[in-house]
Design a protein around this motif. Structure first.
Motif, PDB file in Angstrom:
ATOM      1  N   ILE A 122     -51.578 -46.725   7.638  1.00 40.28           N
ATOM      2  CA  ILE A 122     -51.459 -47.957   8.282  1.00 40.28           C
ATOM      3  C   ILE A 122     -50.256 -48.720   7.981  1.00 40.28           C
ATOM      4  O   ILE A 122     -49.585 -49.380   8.537  1.00 40.28           O
ATOM      5  N   ASP A 172     -45.253 -52.085  14.189  1.00 40.45           N
ATOM      6  CA  ASP A 172     -45.799 -52.814  15.402  1.00 40.45           C
ATOM      7  C   ASP A 172     -45.115 -52.324  16.641  1.00 40.45           C
ATOM      8  O   ASP A 172     -45.551 -52.416  17.590  1.00 40.45           O
ATOM      9  N   LYS A 195     -53.478 -55.816  11.903  1.00 40.34           N
ATOM     10  CA  LYS A 195     -53.672 -54.758  10.899  1.00 40.34           C
ATOM     11  C   LYS A 195     -54.979 -55.341   9.825  1.00 40.34           C
ATOM     12  O   LYS A 195     -54.572 -56.238   9.390  1.00 40.34           O
ATOM     13  N   TYR A 249     -56.438 -54.277   6.708  1.00 39.63           N
ATOM     14  CA  TYR A 249     -56.263 -53.304   5.445  1.00 39.63           C
ATOM     15  C   TYR A 249     -57.241 -52.905   4.872  1.00 39.63           C
ATOM     16  O   TYR A 249     -58.424 -53.542   4.737  1.00 39.63           O
ATOM     17  N   SER A 295     -57.435 -49.689   6.388  1.00 37.73           N
ATOM     18  CA  SER A 295     -57.374 -48.568   7.387  1.00 37.73           C
ATOM     19  C   SER A 295     -57.558 -48.787   8.790  1.00 37.73           C
ATOM     20  O   SER A 295     -57.769 -47.981   9.654  1.00 37.73           O
ATOM     21  N   LYS A 296     -57.779 -50.053   9.256  1.00 35.11           N
ATOM     22  CA  LYS A 296     -57.980 -50.298  10.558  1.00 35.11           C
ATOM     23  C   LYS A 296     -57.004 -51.113  11.311  1.00 35.11           C
ATOM     24  O   LYS A 296     -56.231 -51.946  10.758  1.00 35.11           O
ATOM     25  N   ILE A 297     -56.841 -50.636  12.660  1.00 40.47           N
ATOM     26  CA  ILE A 297     -55.860 -51.834  13.545  1.00 40.47           C
ATOM     27  C   ILE A 297     -56.762 -52.110  14.839  1.00 40.47           C
ATOM     28  O   ILE A 297     -57.444 -51.580  15.394  1.00 40.47           O
TER      29      ILE A 297
END
Length: 168
Positions: free
Chosen positions: A6, A11, A31, A33, A35-37
């Protein structure tokens, strides 16, 4: 993007992927943090349908042509004929919406190479607009319709300073 850290995802790459979808009018990229968007997507409003190269498309409020294959909520939208750019259609609709004329009453819209526009309502009233002075023409049309005395099914305002009423 898949299986990419990530921290290294730009972007702009995400924006380029989102912009491939013409039905999206806006988005937010968050984002989370480590590990996810999270993507918040906003769908544009569909204003009309049109045919381009023998394929049916929707015209979005975002000034884009949208393939109908993903959607089924367009059956009651007006059909737009002729060669035109979506931004010209949007400009016409903005002027129309500034008047008392009801967009929901429009069945068909015709764009001509000269830049002129005609509309046909669900009541089979045909209105031929002039190329210029659209706001003035809409005021005249609204007065005619609201008077209750309109016995004709064609209003022709193409000639400057003339109003032609007839039955077609």
């Amino acid at each position: 993007i898949k299986n990419t850290n990530i921290f290294f995802i730009d972007d702009e790459i995400i924006k380029n992927h989102i912009n491939k979808y013409s039905f999206i009018k806006g988005y937010n990229i968050l984002k989370i943090y480590p590990s996810k968007i999270l993507l918040e997507l906003k769908q544009t409003n569909f204003l009309a349908q049109t045919i381009v190269n023998n394929r049916l498309y929707l015209i979005g409020a975002n000034e884009k042509f949208i393939d109908v294959e993903r959607f089924d909520n367009y059956k009651n939208l007006p059909i737009v004929y002729g060669k035109f750019e979506a931004k010209n259609f949007i400009s016409f609709i903005k002027i129309l919406n500034q008047s008392d004329f009801k967009y929901k009453d429009i069945k068909e819209i015709f764009f001509y190479p000269s830049g002129r526009v005609d509309i046909k309502t669900y009541d089979n009233l045909i209105i031929k607009f002039p190329k210029k002075n659209l706001k003035k023409a809409l005021k005249i049309i609204n007065k005619l319709i609201n008077s209750g005395n309109l016995k004709n099914n064609l209003i022709d305002l193409r000639v400057s300073n003339q109003l032609i009423l007839s039955n077609e």
